[in-house]
Motif scaffolding. Sequence first.
Motif, PDB file in Angstrom:
ATOM      1  N   LYS A 111       0.834  -1.200   0.000  1.00  0.00           N
ATOM      2  CA  LYS A 111       0.000   0.000   0.000  1.00  0.00           C
ATOM      3  C   LYS A 111       0.873   1.255   0.000  1.00  0.00           C
ATOM      4  O   LYS A 111       1.848   1.339   0.741  1.00  0.00           O
ATOM      5  CB  LYS A 111      -0.921   0.016   1.222  1.00  0.00           C
ATOM      6  N   TYR A 112       0.452   2.232  -0.814  1.00  0.00           N
ATOM      7  CA  TYR A 112       1.199   3.482  -0.918  1.00  0.00           C
ATOM      8  C   TYR A 112       1.302   4.186   0.435  1.00  0.00           C
ATOM      9  O   TYR A 112       2.342   4.746   0.775  1.00  0.00           O
ATOM     10  CB  TYR A 112       0.531   4.391  -1.949  1.00  0.00           C
ATOM     11  N   GLU A 113       0.239   4.140   1.244  1.00  0.00           N
ATOM     12  CA  GLU A 113       0.269   4.812   2.546  1.00  0.00           C
ATOM     13  C   GLU A 113       1.195   4.127   3.546  1.00  0.00           C
ATOM     14  O   GLU A 113       1.478   4.673   4.604  1.00  0.00           O
ATOM     15  CB  GLU A 113      -1.137   4.978   3.138  1.00  0.00           C
ATOM     16  N   ASP A 114       1.686   2.937   3.212  1.00  0.00           N
ATOM     17  CA  ASP A 114       2.633   2.232   4.076  1.00  0.00           C
ATOM     18  C   ASP A 114       4.091   2.598   3.783  1.00  0.00           C
ATOM     19  O   ASP A 114       5.008   1.997   4.341  1.00  0.00           O
ATOM     20  CB  ASP A 114       2.460   0.713   3.949  1.00  0.00           C
ATOM     21  N   ARG A 115       4.316   3.586   2.904  1.00  0.00           N
ATOM     22  CA  ARG A 115       5.687   4.016   2.632  1.00  0.00           C
ATOM     23  C   ARG A 115       6.352   4.396   3.942  1.00  0.00           C
ATOM     24  O   ARG A 115       5.747   5.005   4.807  1.00  0.00           O
ATOM     25  CB  ARG A 115       5.723   5.243   1.717  1.00  0.00           C
ATOM     26  N   GLY A 116       7.614   4.053   4.071  1.00  0.00           N
ATOM     27  CA  GLY A 116       8.340   4.325   5.301  1.00  0.00           C
ATOM     28  C   GLY A 116       9.035   5.674   5.291  1.00  0.00           C
ATOM     29  O   GLY A 116       8.808   6.525   4.431  1.00  0.00           O
ATOM     30  N   ILE A 117       9.930   5.832   6.246  1.00  0.00           N
ATOM     31  CA  ILE A 117      10.636   7.101   6.414  1.00  0.00           C
ATOM     32  C   ILE A 117      11.499   7.438   5.198  1.00  0.00           C
ATOM     33  O   ILE A 117      11.508   8.586   4.752  1.00  0.00           O
ATOM     34  CB  ILE A 117      11.480   7.066   7.716  1.00  0.00           C
ATOM     35  N   ILE A 118      12.215   6.476   4.632  1.00  0.00           N
ATOM     36  CA  ILE A 118      13.114   6.787   3.512  1.00  0.00           C
ATOM     37  C   ILE A 118      12.364   7.294   2.281  1.00  0.00           C
ATOM     38  O   ILE A 118      12.693   8.374   1.772  1.00  0.00           O
ATOM     39  CB  ILE A 118      14.033   5.590   3.172  1.00  0.00           C
ATOM     40  N   PRO A 119      11.382   6.563   1.751  1.00  0.00           N
ATOM     41  CA  PRO A 119      10.701   7.112   0.572  1.00  0.00           C
ATOM     42  C   PRO A 119       9.988   8.433   0.842  1.00  0.00           C
ATOM     43  O   PRO A 119       9.984   9.324  -0.015  1.00  0.00           O
ATOM     44  CB  PRO A 119       9.714   6.022   0.153  1.00  0.00           C
ATOM     45  N   ARG A 120       9.435   8.602   2.020  1.00  0.00           N
ATOM     46  CA  ARG A 120       8.772   9.864   2.357  1.00  0.00           C
ATOM     47  C   ARG A 120       9.799  10.994   2.460  1.00  0.00           C
ATOM     48  O   ARG A 120       9.539  12.132   2.050  1.00  0.00           O
ATOM     49  CB  ARG A 120       7.997   9.738   3.662  1.00  0.00           C
ATOM     50  N   THR A 121      10.958  10.680   3.027  1.00  0.00           N
ATOM     51  CA  THR A 121      12.016  11.684   3.158  1.00  0.00           C
ATOM     52  C   THR A 121      12.506  12.147   1.793  1.00  0.00           C
ATOM     53  O   THR A 121      12.639  13.352   1.550  1.00  0.00           O
ATOM     54  CB  THR A 121      13.195  11.113   3.977  1.00  0.00           C
ATOM     55  N   LEU A 122      12.789  11.199   0.909  1.00  0.00           N
ATOM     56  CA  LEU A 122      13.269  11.573  -0.431  1.00  0.00           C
ATOM     57  C   LEU A 122      12.240  12.442  -1.153  1.00  0.00           C
ATOM     58  O   LEU A 122      12.593  13.454  -1.759  1.00  0.00           O
ATOM     59  CB  LEU A 122      13.594  10.322  -1.245  1.00  0.00           C
ATOM     60  N   SER A 123      10.995  12.059  -1.073  1.00  0.00           N
ATOM     61  CA  SER A 123       9.939  12.828  -1.712  1.00  0.00           C
ATOM     62  C   SER A 123       9.878  14.242  -1.129  1.00  0.00           C
ATOM     63  O   SER A 123       9.802  15.236  -1.867  1.00  0.00           O
ATOM     64  CB  SER A 123       8.609  12.097  -1.504  1.00  0.00           C
ATOM     65  N   HIS A 124       9.954  14.335   0.182  1.00  0.00           N
ATOM     66  CA  HIS A 124       9.878  15.652   0.839  1.00  0.00           C
ATOM     67  C   HIS A 124      11.104  16.513   0.508  1.00  0.00           C
ATOM     68  O   HIS A 124      10.966  17.724   0.262  1.00  0.00           O
ATOM     69  CB  HIS A 124       9.738  15.488   2.348  1.00  0.00           C
ATOM     70  N   ILE A 125      12.273  15.914   0.499  1.00  0.00           N
ATOM     71  CA  ILE A 125      13.497  16.669   0.194  1.00  0.00           C
ATOM     72  C   ILE A 125      13.428  17.277  -1.203  1.00  0.00           C
ATOM     73  O   ILE A 125      13.706  18.466  -1.392  1.00  0.00           O
ATOM     74  CB  ILE A 125      14.752  15.788   0.348  1.00  0.00           C
ATOM     75  N   PHE A 126      13.028  16.479  -2.185  1.00  0.00           N
ATOM     76  CA  PHE A 126      12.980  17.008  -3.546  1.00  0.00           C
ATOM     77  C   PHE A 126      11.863  18.037  -3.719  1.00  0.00           C
ATOM     78  O   PHE A 126      12.021  18.988  -4.495  1.00  0.00           O
ATOM     79  CB  PHE A 126      12.905  15.868  -4.570  1.00  0.00           C
ATOM     80  N   ASN A 127      10.777  17.905  -2.979  1.00  0.00           N
ATOM     81  CA  ASN A 127       9.751  18.962  -2.979  1.00  0.00           C
ATOM     82  C   ASN A 127      10.308  20.246  -2.382  1.00  0.00           C
ATOM     83  O   ASN A 127      10.060  21.340  -2.898  1.00  0.00           O
ATOM     84  CB  ASN A 127       8.509  18.526  -2.197  1.00  0.00           C
ATOM     85  N   GLU A 128      11.066  20.125  -1.299  1.00  0.00           N
ATOM     86  CA  GLU A 128      11.688  21.308  -0.684  1.00  0.00           C
ATOM     87  C   GLU A 128      12.709  21.946  -1.620  1.00  0.00           C
ATOM     88  O   GLU A 128      12.827  23.178  -1.672  1.00  0.00           O
ATOM     89  CB  GLU A 128      12.352  20.942   0.647  1.00  0.00           C
ATOM     90  N   PHE A 129      13.452  21.143  -2.380  1.00  0.00           N
ATOM     91  CA  PHE A 129      14.408  21.692  -3.357  1.00  0.00           C
ATOM     92  C   PHE A 129      13.672  22.574  -4.371  1.00  0.00           C
ATOM     93  O   PHE A 129      14.160  23.636  -4.745  1.00  0.00           O
ATOM     94  CB  PHE A 129      15.144  20.577  -4.094  1.00  0.00           C
ATOM     95  N   ARG A 130      12.501  22.121  -4.811  1.00  0.00           N
ATOM     96  CA  ARG A 130      11.715  22.907  -5.772  1.00  0.00           C
ATOM     97  C   ARG A 130      11.218  24.206  -5.128  1.00  0.00           C
ATOM     98  O   ARG A 130      11.244  25.260  -5.742  1.00  0.00           O
ATOM     99  CB  ARG A 130      10.529  22.084  -6.288  1.00  0.00           C
ATOM    100  N   ILE A 131      10.775  24.122  -3.875  1.00  0.00           N
ATOM    101  CA  ILE A 131      10.252  25.302  -3.175  1.00  0.00           C
ATOM    102  C   ILE A 131      11.372  26.287  -2.871  1.00  0.00           C
ATOM    103  O   ILE A 131      11.224  27.495  -3.053  1.00  0.00           O
ATOM    104  CB  ILE A 131       9.540  24.882  -1.865  1.00  0.00           C
ATOM    105  N   ARG A 132      12.511  25.783  -2.415  1.00  0.00           N
ATOM    106  CA  ARG A 132      13.649  26.638  -2.030  1.00  0.00           C
ATOM    107  C   ARG A 132      14.592  26.808  -3.218  1.00  0.00           C
ATOM    108  O   ARG A 132      15.793  26.554  -3.114  1.00  0.00           O
ATOM    109  CB  ARG A 132      14.393  26.020  -0.858  1.00  0.00           C
ATOM    110  N   SER A 133      14.097  27.261  -4.314  1.00  0.00           N
ATOM    111  CA  SER A 133      14.885  27.333  -5.551  1.00  0.00           C
ATOM    112  C   SER A 133      16.000  28.375  -5.505  1.00  0.00           C
ATOM    113  O   SER A 133      16.897  28.359  -6.351  1.00  0.00           O
ATOM    114  CB  SER A 133      13.963  27.605  -6.742  1.00  0.00           C
ATOM    115  N   ASP A 134      15.977  29.261  -4.520  1.00  0.00           N
ATOM    116  CA  ASP A 134      17.028  30.266  -4.408  1.00  0.00           C
ATOM    117  C   ASP A 134      18.271  29.732  -3.696  1.00  0.00           C
ATOM    118  O   ASP A 134      19.263  30.434  -3.551  1.00  0.00           O
ATOM    119  CB  ASP A 134      16.507  31.517  -3.702  1.00  0.00           C
ATOM    120  N   TYR A 135      18.227  28.475  -3.266  1.00  0.00           N
ATOM    121  CA  TYR A 135      19.365  27.827  -2.604  1.00  0.00           C
ATOM    122  C   TYR A 135      19.980  26.790  -3.531  1.00  0.00           C
ATOM    123  O   TYR A 135      19.329  26.276  -4.437  1.00  0.00           O
ATOM    124  CB  TYR A 135      18.923  27.110  -1.317  1.00  0.00           C
ATOM    125  N   SER A 136      21.233  26.458  -3.241  1.00  0.00           N
ATOM    126  CA  SER A 136      21.910  25.377  -3.957  1.00  0.00           C
ATOM    127  C   SER A 136      22.182  24.265  -2.942  1.00  0.00           C
ATOM    128  O   SER A 136      22.717  24.514  -1.856  1.00  0.00           O
ATOM    129  CB  SER A 136      23.236  25.887  -4.540  1.00  0.00           C
TER     130      SER A 136
END
Length: 145
Positions: A111-136
């Motif tokens: 089940k997709y909702e059973d994703r653990g910390i690692i897949p959720r973390t990667l997804s969140h990090i790359f979303n934050e990269f898009r939001i914080r586009s003024d950073y490298s």
Amino acid sequence: FTMAEHKIHVFLRMRPTKKVVAPYELVDEGGGVVIETIKENMSTEVVNNSKERHEYRFAKVFDRDCRQEEVFELVALPTILSALDGFNGTIFAYGQTGSGKTFTITGGPEKYEDRGIIPRTLSHIFNEFRIRSDYSYQLHISYLE
């Protein structure tokens, strides 16, 4: 919790079991757990039926019916956001074999909702990269099981 507090936070996730191993009670709004066990005299293997009370404190105790999303939001998300702000962060899962570490960290396959910390973390990090586009950012990830 914020990582800027510079503390080590210890969490407990109680694994669902088919039968109740020992009665327990969550206390202090989920910040502690009380477990009652029957005293045994191991030298004579006699049960004296008196109860022994053990109380443990944690940053948060996740009960047996908690969702992966809840664990991610309270355990991993503060670490991720602090890492993106320049702090080092580590999430360390510890426990005996079969206690649910892999499920918590990587998730369940069905089940997709059973994703653990690692897949959720990667997804969140790359979303934050898009939001914080003024950073490298430079990203290094390690995982050891």
